[in-house]
Design a protein around this motif. Structure first.
Motif, mmCIF file in Angstrom:
data_model
loop_
_atom_site.group_PDB
_atom_site.id
_atom_site.type_symbol
_atom_site.label_atom_id
_atom_site.label_comp_id
_atom_site.label_asym_id
_atom_site.label_seq_id
_atom_site.Cartn_x
_atom_site.Cartn_y
_atom_site.Cartn_z
ATOM 1 N N GLU A 307 46.524 40.573 36.212
ATOM 2 C CA GLU A 307 45.465 40.341 35.004
ATOM 3 C C GLU A 307 44.094 39.738 35.844
ATOM 4 O OE1 GLU A 307 44.701 37.303 31.123
ATOM 5 O OE2 GLU A 307 46.772 37.553 32.154
ATOM 6 N N ALA A 308 44.561 38.996 36.826
ATOM 7 C CA ALA A 308 43.223 38.648 37.479
ATOM 8 C C ALA A 308 42.624 39.637 38.189
ATOM 9 C CB ALA A 308 43.697 37.581 38.615
ATOM 10 N N ILE A 309 43.217 40.658 38.891
ATOM 11 C CA ILE A 309 42.773 41.923 39.353
ATOM 12 C C ILE A 309 41.807 42.867 38.407
ATOM 13 C CG2 ILE A 309 43.249 43.976 40.798
ATOM 14 C CD1 ILE A 309 43.924 41.534 42.526
ATOM 15 N N ALA A 310 42.427 42.680 37.182
ATOM 16 C CA ALA A 310 41.712 43.371 36.269
ATOM 17 C C ALA A 310 40.368 42.809 35.850
ATOM 18 C CB ALA A 310 42.703 43.554 34.842
ATOM 19 N N LEU A 311 40.392 41.650 35.776
ATOM 20 C CA LEU A 311 39.061 40.896 35.407
ATOM 21 C C LEU A 311 38.033 40.831 36.499
ATOM 22 C CD1 LEU A 311 37.565 39.085 33.465
ATOM 23 C CD2 LEU A 311 38.818 37.161 34.261
ATOM 24 N N ALA A 312 38.725 40.766 38.086
ATOM 25 C CA ALA A 312 37.945 40.580 38.962
ATOM 26 C C ALA A 312 36.496 41.261 39.157
ATOM 27 C CB ALA A 312 38.820 40.852 40.132
ATOM 28 N N PRO A 313 36.504 42.665 38.755
ATOM 29 C CA PRO A 313 34.980 43.177 38.994
ATOM 30 C C PRO A 313 34.054 42.491 38.019
ATOM 31 C CG PRO A 313 36.715 44.601 38.912
ATOM 32 C CD PRO A 313 37.220 43.540 38.660
ATOM 33 N N ALA A 314 34.346 41.761 36.969
ATOM 34 C CA ALA A 314 33.377 41.253 35.878
ATOM 35 C C ALA A 314 32.969 40.172 36.320
ATOM 36 C CB ALA A 314 34.167 41.006 34.750
ATOM 37 N N THR A 315 33.454 39.572 37.374
ATOM 38 C CA THR A 315 32.888 38.278 37.843
ATOM 39 C C THR A 315 31.758 38.331 38.746
ATOM 40 O OG1 THR A 315 34.299 37.936 39.847
ATOM 41 C CG2 THR A 315 35.345 37.347 37.931
ATOM 42 N N ARG A 316 31.629 39.431 39.355
ATOM 43 C CA ARG A 316 30.257 40.061 40.270
ATOM 44 C C ARG A 316 29.646 41.118 39.446
ATOM 45 N NH1 ARG A 316 30.492 35.418 40.885
ATOM 46 N NH2 ARG A 316 30.390 34.126 42.810
ATOM 47 N N PRO A 317 29.003 40.994 38.286
ATOM 48 C CA PRO A 317 28.317 42.272 37.925
ATOM 49 C C PRO A 317 27.360 42.796 38.940
ATOM 50 C CG PRO A 317 28.465 40.665 36.259
ATOM 51 C CD PRO A 317 28.802 39.880 37.460
ATOM 52 N N SER A 331 47.905 49.655 34.249
ATOM 53 C CA SER A 331 49.079 50.270 34.790
ATOM 54 C C SER A 331 49.030 50.331 36.226
ATOM 55 C CB SER A 331 49.630 51.345 33.944
ATOM 56 O OG SER A 331 48.751 52.618 34.182
ATOM 57 N N GLU A 332 48.179 50.877 36.687
ATOM 58 C CA GLU A 332 48.023 51.267 37.980
ATOM 59 C C GLU A 332 47.934 50.022 39.018
ATOM 60 O OE1 GLU A 332 45.497 53.883 41.361
ATOM 61 O OE2 GLU A 332 44.756 53.765 39.427
ATOM 62 N N ILE A 333 47.181 49.009 38.361
ATOM 63 C CA ILE A 333 46.958 47.641 38.999
ATOM 64 C C ILE A 333 48.398 46.855 39.211
ATOM 65 C CG2 ILE A 333 46.215 45.325 38.531
ATOM 66 C CD1 ILE A 333 43.508 46.603 37.440
ATOM 67 N N ARG A 334 49.190 47.002 37.970
ATOM 68 C CA ARG A 334 50.432 46.325 38.061
ATOM 69 C C ARG A 334 51.427 47.085 39.108
ATOM 70 N NH1 ARG A 334 49.839 46.733 32.364
ATOM 71 N NH2 ARG A 334 51.142 48.293 32.333
ATOM 72 N N ASP A 335 51.329 48.263 38.952
ATOM 73 C CA ASP A 335 52.159 48.982 40.368
ATOM 74 C C ASP A 335 51.740 48.629 41.805
ATOM 75 O OD1 ASP A 335 53.325 50.293 38.294
ATOM 76 O OD2 ASP A 335 52.209 52.163 38.441
ATOM 77 N N ARG A 336 50.554 48.641 41.995
ATOM 78 C CA ARG A 336 50.033 48.061 43.160
ATOM 79 C C ARG A 336 50.257 46.577 43.610
ATOM 80 N NH1 ARG A 336 46.792 51.898 45.848
ATOM 81 N NH2 ARG A 336 47.573 50.570 47.471
ATOM 82 N N VAL A 337 50.234 45.937 42.643
ATOM 83 C CA VAL A 337 50.519 44.303 42.905
ATOM 84 C C VAL A 337 52.064 44.210 42.959
ATOM 85 C CG1 VAL A 337 50.885 42.108 41.784
ATOM 86 C CG2 VAL A 337 48.729 43.647 41.476
ATOM 87 N N GLU A 338 52.932 44.919 42.407
ATOM 88 C CA GLU A 338 54.495 45.034 42.847
ATOM 89 C C GLU A 338 54.589 45.915 44.012
ATOM 90 O OE1 GLU A 338 55.928 47.110 39.332
ATOM 91 O OE2 GLU A 338 55.718 45.466 38.066
ATOM 92 N N ASP A 339 53.727 46.801 44.361
ATOM 93 C CA ASP A 339 54.242 47.209 45.932
ATOM 94 C C ASP A 339 53.944 46.267 46.934
ATOM 95 O OD1 ASP A 339 54.887 49.369 44.530
ATOM 96 O OD2 ASP A 339 53.044 50.526 44.775
#
Length: 346
Positions: A307-317, A331-339
Motif C-alpha cells: 500500500e505504501a509503494i502504491a502511494l509513494a509516487p504521490a509524495t513527490r509530485p 496487483s503487480e506491486i503486491r507480487d513484487r513485494v512478495e517476491d
C-alpha cells in the motif's frame, strides 16, 4: 565558490571545545552568541559549554515542530544575536536551522547523534498541523560532531544514519534514469559527492562501536548534505527510496525512523531494477548493522508495505524514479513485494 562549511570536525569532546570554533572571526566577531539545546540533555550540554562561552545565552528547544522553531526565531531576532549554535539531535538542529533562517543569522550545528543527513542539508524537517514538512534553509556555517555524545545515543538511531547514507546509491540511479528518460538536468559533482559518501560506508566491516566507523559515518552524512546544497535540491540523496519512506510515514506514522525506512526503500528499489549485485550489497550492509531489511522487520505486513509503494509516487509530485518509470498496478506491486520478501526475508 561552492557553498561549504568553514569548519567541519568529528571528535570527542566537541561540545566542550565549541568556544574555540566561535573564536574564529569568520564564524563570529564580537557579537552575541545564542545556543539552542534540546530538552533531553539540555542541562548537561549547558554545563559543558558554560566555561568557554561566558557571554552566550542558552535557549531550550521544546521539540521539532514549526511552532518551536518560530518561537526560537522570534527570540533570536529580539536579542540581535550574531550567530546561533544548535546542539543536539536532528530535531533540535532542524528547528535551529529554521529559526536561524527566520532571524537572518548564520547557524553552527553541533551534532550529538548521526541518525540522518540533516546535519548539513539545506532543509529542515519539522512537524506542523499533525504532519511533517520539509523547509528550505541555509546550510550551517560550521559543523561539529561530538563522538562522546554519539556513543551514548540510542544505538538504533546511530545505525539509522547508515541506512540514510546507503540510500544515496538508489537516489543517484533514479536521478540518472530521469536524465535519460525525461531529460532532467543532472549535476555530476553532486552525484559524485553523494556516491562517495555511500561507497565509503557500505563495505566497511567495523561497527558503530568504533570511533573510526563513526567518523566515516559522520563525514558521509555531512558530504551527503553538501551534495544537496550543490544540486540545489534533495535529488542526489532522495529518490524512490525516500518516496517509500514518506508514504510509510503518511500511512503508518511512527512505524520506524527515517534512516531505517530509507534503507529498506533503497533495497526494494534496487530489487525493482533487477540489480542483483547492488541489492545484495545493500541488504548485506543493512543486516551487518542490524537494520531492517523486509517489511516485517518494522512491523508492517506485505499488504501494508505494498500500500505504501502504491502511494509513494504521490509524495513527490514531479519527481521521476524507478517507481514512476515502472508504473506498476496494485496487483503487480503486491507480487513484487512478495517476491522481495521471499528473496530477502530472514
Amino acid at each position: 565558490m561552492l557553498p561549504a562549511p568553514l569548519t567541519m570536525a568529528v571528535r570527542r569532546g566537541a561540545v566542550a571545545q565549541l568556544g574555540a570554533v566561535l573564536a574564529d572571526s569568520r564564524v563570529a566577531t564580537s557579537g552575541r552568541v545564542a545556543v539552542a539545546v534540546g530538552p533531553g540533555q539540555g542541562d548537561h550540554i549547558e554545563g559543558l559549554i558554560a566555561p568557554t562561552l561566558d557571554e552566550a545565552e542558552v535557549f531550550r528547544v521544546a521539540d521539532g515542530t514549526v511552532d518551536a522553531a518560530v518561537s526560537l526565531g522570534a527570540d533570536l531576532r529580539k536579542g540581535a544575536y550574531e550567530v546561533v549554535v544548535g546542539v543536539g539531535g536532528g530535531k533540535t538542529i532542524d528547528a535551529t536551522k529554521y529559526a536561524a533562517s527566520l532571524a537572518g543569522i548564520p547557524m553552527v550545528a553541533v551534532a550529538t547523534n548521526l541518525s540522518h543527513d540533516g546535519i548539513c542539508s539545506p532543509t529542515a524537517s519539522l512537524v506542523y498541523e499533525g504532519g511533517k514538512g520539509t523547509f528550505g534553509v541555509p546550510m550551517p556555517l560550521a559543523i561539529l560532531v561530538d563522538l562522546d555524545f554519539v556513543h551514548s545515543a540510542p544505538r538504533s538511531l546511530v545505525r539509522a544514519g547508515v541506512g540514510d547514507v546507503v540510500s544515496n546509491l538508489s537516489a543517484i540511479d533514479d536521478w540518472q534514469l530521469s536524465n535519460v528518460e525525461r531529460g532532467e538536468p543532472i549535476d555530476g559533482l553532486a552525484c559524485s559527492m553523494a556516491r562517495t559518501a555511500a561507497e565509503a560506508l557500505i563495505g566497511r566491516s567495523d561497527s558503530i562501536d568504533s570511533d573510526a566507523f563513526l567518523t566515516v559515518l559522520a563525514e558521509s552524512l555531512i558530504l551527503s548534505g553538501m551534495s544537496m546544497v550543490i544540486a540545489g535540491s534533495s535529488r542526489p540523496a532522495s529518490g524512490g527510496d525516500h518516496e517509500i519512506l514518506h508514504a510509510v510515514d503518511q500511512l503508518f506514522p511512527g512505524t520506524s525512523n527515517h534512516g531505517e525506512l530509507a534503507g529498506i526503500g533503497a533495497a526494494f528499489c534496487f530489487f525493482l531494477r533487477d540489480d542483483t549485485a547492488r541489492v545484495r550489497q545493500v541488504t548485506d550492509c543493512l543486516r551487518r548493522h542490524e537494520l531492517p531489511v523486509v517489511p516485517s522487520d518494522i512491523g508492517l505486513s506485505t499488504e501494508q508495505f505494498a500500500e505504501a509503494i502504491a502511494l509513494a509516487p504521490a509524495t513527490r509530485p514531479g519527481r521521476y524514479t524507478i517507481l514512476e518509470h515502472l508504473r506498476m498496478q496494485e496487483s503487480e506491486i503486491r507480487d513484487r513485494v512478495e517476491d522481495y520478501v521471499r528473496a530477502f526475508g530472514r
